[in-house]
Design a protein around this motif. Sequence first.
Motif, mmCIF file in Angstrom:
data_model
loop_
_atom_site.group_PDB
_atom_site.id
_atom_site.type_symbol
_atom_site.label_atom_id
_atom_site.label_comp_id
_atom_site.label_asym_id
_atom_site.label_seq_id
_atom_site.Cartn_x
_atom_site.Cartn_y
_atom_site.Cartn_z
ATOM 1 N N CYS A 83 24.346 22.006 -8.701
ATOM 2 C CA CYS A 83 24.446 22.556 -7.343
ATOM 3 C C CYS A 83 25.302 21.623 -6.482
ATOM 4 C CB CYS A 83 23.057 22.659 -6.723
ATOM 5 S SG CYS A 83 21.904 23.630 -7.712
ATOM 6 N N THR A 84 25.786 22.131 -5.380
ATOM 7 C CA THR A 84 26.499 21.257 -4.437
ATOM 8 C C THR A 84 25.511 20.354 -3.690
ATOM 9 O OG1 THR A 84 26.380 22.959 -2.729
ATOM 10 C CG2 THR A 84 28.376 22.912 -4.053
ATOM 11 N N GLU A 85 24.244 20.747 -3.657
ATOM 12 C CA GLU A 85 23.245 20.008 -2.893
ATOM 13 C C GLU A 85 22.899 18.652 -3.537
ATOM 14 O OE1 GLU A 85 22.989 23.254 -3.633
ATOM 15 O OE2 GLU A 85 22.908 24.209 -1.657
ATOM 16 N N VAL A 86 22.749 17.646 -2.694
ATOM 17 C CA VAL A 86 22.257 16.333 -3.135
ATOM 18 C C VAL A 86 21.121 15.900 -2.204
ATOM 19 C CG1 VAL A 86 24.432 15.574 -4.187
ATOM 20 C CG2 VAL A 86 24.004 15.110 -1.764
ATOM 21 N N LEU A 87 20.253 15.032 -2.720
ATOM 22 C CA LEU A 87 19.092 14.534 -1.954
ATOM 23 C C LEU A 87 18.980 13.025 -2.115
ATOM 24 C CD1 LEU A 87 16.452 17.155 -3.180
ATOM 25 C CD2 LEU A 87 17.432 17.036 -0.866
ATOM 26 N N ASP A 88 18.323 12.379 -1.168
ATOM 27 C CA ASP A 88 17.957 10.974 -1.338
ATOM 28 C C ASP A 88 16.549 10.886 -1.925
ATOM 29 O OD1 ASP A 88 20.367 10.391 -0.211
ATOM 30 O OD2 ASP A 88 19.558 9.511 1.629
ATOM 31 N N ILE A 89 16.373 9.945 -2.853
ATOM 32 C CA ILE A 89 15.056 9.681 -3.436
ATOM 33 C C ILE A 89 14.552 8.382 -2.831
ATOM 34 C CG2 ILE A 89 13.768 9.277 -5.568
ATOM 35 C CD1 ILE A 89 16.156 10.468 -7.116
ATOM 36 N N LYS A 90 13.365 8.454 -2.209
ATOM 37 C CA LYS A 90 12.800 7.267 -1.565
ATOM 38 C C LYS A 90 11.571 6.812 -2.334
ATOM 39 C CE LYS A 90 11.294 7.731 2.764
ATOM 40 N NZ LYS A 90 11.364 8.177 4.192
ATOM 41 N N GLY A 91 11.524 5.533 -2.692
ATOM 42 C CA GLY A 91 10.359 4.959 -3.374
ATOM 43 C C GLY A 91 9.766 3.863 -2.516
ATOM 44 N N PRO A 92 8.703 3.214 -3.016
ATOM 45 C CA PRO A 92 8.060 2.152 -2.226
ATOM 46 C C PRO A 92 8.989 0.978 -1.910
ATOM 47 C CG PRO A 92 6.911 2.505 -4.345
ATOM 48 C CD PRO A 92 7.999 3.518 -4.272
ATOM 49 N N LYS A 93 9.993 0.725 -2.749
ATOM 50 C CA LYS A 93 10.854 -0.447 -2.548
ATOM 51 C C LYS A 93 12.239 -0.117 -2.035
ATOM 52 C CE LYS A 93 9.471 -4.111 -5.763
ATOM 53 N NZ LYS A 93 9.842 -4.724 -7.054
ATOM 54 N N GLY A 94 12.752 1.084 -2.318
ATOM 55 C CA GLY A 94 14.133 1.366 -1.938
ATOM 56 C C GLY A 94 14.500 2.816 -2.145
ATOM 57 N N VAL A 95 15.780 3.103 -1.906
ATOM 58 C CA VAL A 95 16.287 4.471 -1.917
ATOM 59 C C VAL A 95 17.430 4.599 -2.917
ATOM 60 C CG1 VAL A 95 17.463 6.224 -0.492
ATOM 61 C CG2 VAL A 95 15.666 4.778 0.511
ATOM 62 N N SER A 155 20.497 7.178 -3.350
ATOM 63 C CA SER A 155 21.106 8.175 -2.465
ATOM 64 C C SER A 155 21.927 9.217 -3.215
ATOM 65 C CB SER A 155 22.050 7.479 -1.478
ATOM 66 O OG SER A 155 21.328 6.542 -0.708
ATOM 67 N N LYS A 156 22.034 10.381 -2.595
ATOM 68 C CA LYS A 156 22.970 11.425 -3.035
ATOM 69 C C LYS A 156 22.784 11.815 -4.497
ATOM 70 C CE LYS A 156 26.413 10.217 0.426
ATOM 71 N NZ LYS A 156 27.751 9.683 0.686
ATOM 72 N N VAL A 157 21.577 12.175 -4.851
ATOM 73 C CA VAL A 157 21.285 12.562 -6.231
ATOM 74 C C VAL A 157 21.427 14.077 -6.360
ATOM 75 C CG1 VAL A 157 19.578 12.519 -8.078
ATOM 76 C CG2 VAL A 157 19.777 10.573 -6.486
ATOM 77 N N ARG A 158 22.170 14.507 -7.352
ATOM 78 C CA ARG A 158 22.506 15.916 -7.566
ATOM 79 C C ARG A 158 21.271 16.766 -7.862
ATOM 80 N NH1 ARG A 158 26.720 18.058 -6.038
ATOM 81 N NH2 ARG A 158 27.766 16.123 -6.638
ATOM 82 N N VAL A 159 21.215 17.951 -7.257
ATOM 83 C CA VAL A 159 20.181 18.947 -7.572
ATOM 84 C C VAL A 159 20.730 19.893 -8.642
ATOM 85 C CG1 VAL A 159 18.810 20.878 -6.645
ATOM 86 C CG2 VAL A 159 19.182 18.805 -5.259
ATOM 87 N N LEU A 160 19.876 20.230 -9.628
ATOM 88 C CA LEU A 160 20.242 21.219 -10.643
ATOM 89 C C LEU A 160 19.412 22.482 -10.438
ATOM 90 C CD1 LEU A 160 20.510 19.117 -13.957
ATOM 91 C CD2 LEU A 160 22.159 19.356 -12.094
ATOM 92 N N GLY A 161 20.003 23.626 -10.738
ATOM 93 C CA GLY A 161 19.307 24.894 -10.618
ATOM 94 C C GLY A 161 19.145 25.543 -11.969
ATOM 95 N N PRO A 162 18.380 26.630 -12.090
ATOM 96 C CA PRO A 162 17.652 27.282 -10.994
ATOM 97 C C PRO A 162 16.340 26.556 -10.647
ATOM 98 C CG PRO A 162 17.228 28.419 -13.068
ATOM 99 C CD PRO A 162 18.197 27.310 -13.384
#
Lengths: 190, 190
Positions: free
Chosen positions: B45-57, B59-66
């Motif tokens: 997908c064109t969409e990306v998200l940030d993943i946040k954990g207890p220590k850090g982030v 960034s810009k991780v690709r989303v796959l569909g469906p």
Amino acid sequence: MAKQFPIANSNRHIHLSAADIETLFGAGYELTHMKDLSQPGQFACTEVLDIKGPKGVVSKVRVLGPARKQSQVEVLVADTFKLGVPAVIRDSGKLEGTPGCTLVGPCGEVELTEGVIVAARHIHMHTTDAEKFGLKDGDIVNVEVPGDRGVIFKNVLVRASDSYALEMHIDTEEGNGAGVKNGMIVSIVE
Amino acid sequence: MAKQFPIANSNRHIHLSAADIETLFGAGYELTHMKDLSQPGQFACTEVLDIKGPKGVVSKVRVLGPARKQSQVEVLVADTFKLGVPAVIRDSGKLEGTPGCTLVGPCGEVELTEGVIVAARHIHMHTTDAEKFGLKDGDIVNVEVPGDRGVIFKNVLVRASDSYALEMHIDTEEGNGAGVKNGMIVSIVE
């Protein structure tokens, strides 16, 4: 006889020539010892540098000491994509025909025309360890890593010398991909 | 008979549930198809998200569909250090007891209590390929990658289904550590 030894992951790092240390950090500068490494005389420094390639930068890469005859930049394959240089797998010190980069320090920059490598997996052995294992400097062996992510690493170079301590070195991509924790015991297999 | 197939590196990526897509991107939102993947019906997908954990982030991780029944975050071992979560090697969909994280999207955040995994290496096979190879869904095999950085991957899961295309999947750390280029041909070995 079981041919076993500890294994350790090496992250990206930089070895510098005496001349490049002065260009990057200033005339007469000496590297700052942070901690000893497993190989006798080798140490991690507090100093870090940015590596600049045609496409991008890898920041804050640790310098290792002591100074070497020629600067050598050991990166991960993922870093070569970011930098925009070919991933050339090489034994330490065999830098002919390898890509260059720019090293950026607090007091200056160094243009390396060669020296950027992805380090070839290898086992440091004291000469007495090599003899015990029936091996010699330059031999190529296969090494099995146990566990859920277990692998057999092929084309592992034996580096035997009176100045080495027994330990296998791989980079963090090889190590993470094989579930390696530093100090895990691995074995030479047929 | 040679048991051969292409291999491909998967970078970190995110599968989302329909409910989580709405929380992250807004009510009624649909993922934007960017390109088809090798497995039938799967797409980047064109969409990306940030993943946040207890220590850090990360960034810009690709989303796959469906959309899937449950959100699943596939990261590299190096990412788990950055996030501050344990590196749990799992087969896709087996998320019980895995760490959670926070997903950060343009319209909201989702707190996952589980679903962060390091994907276990596996081979997708159409049922007819599995039959041809004398294998079945759930079998564990060893796979050899040729080349300078050659390895034998152990504990490789066979995933056979009528909806799969023949291809082995590893993550980019496993692939970079083994000198894998997408599409390289690899073989099952004893």
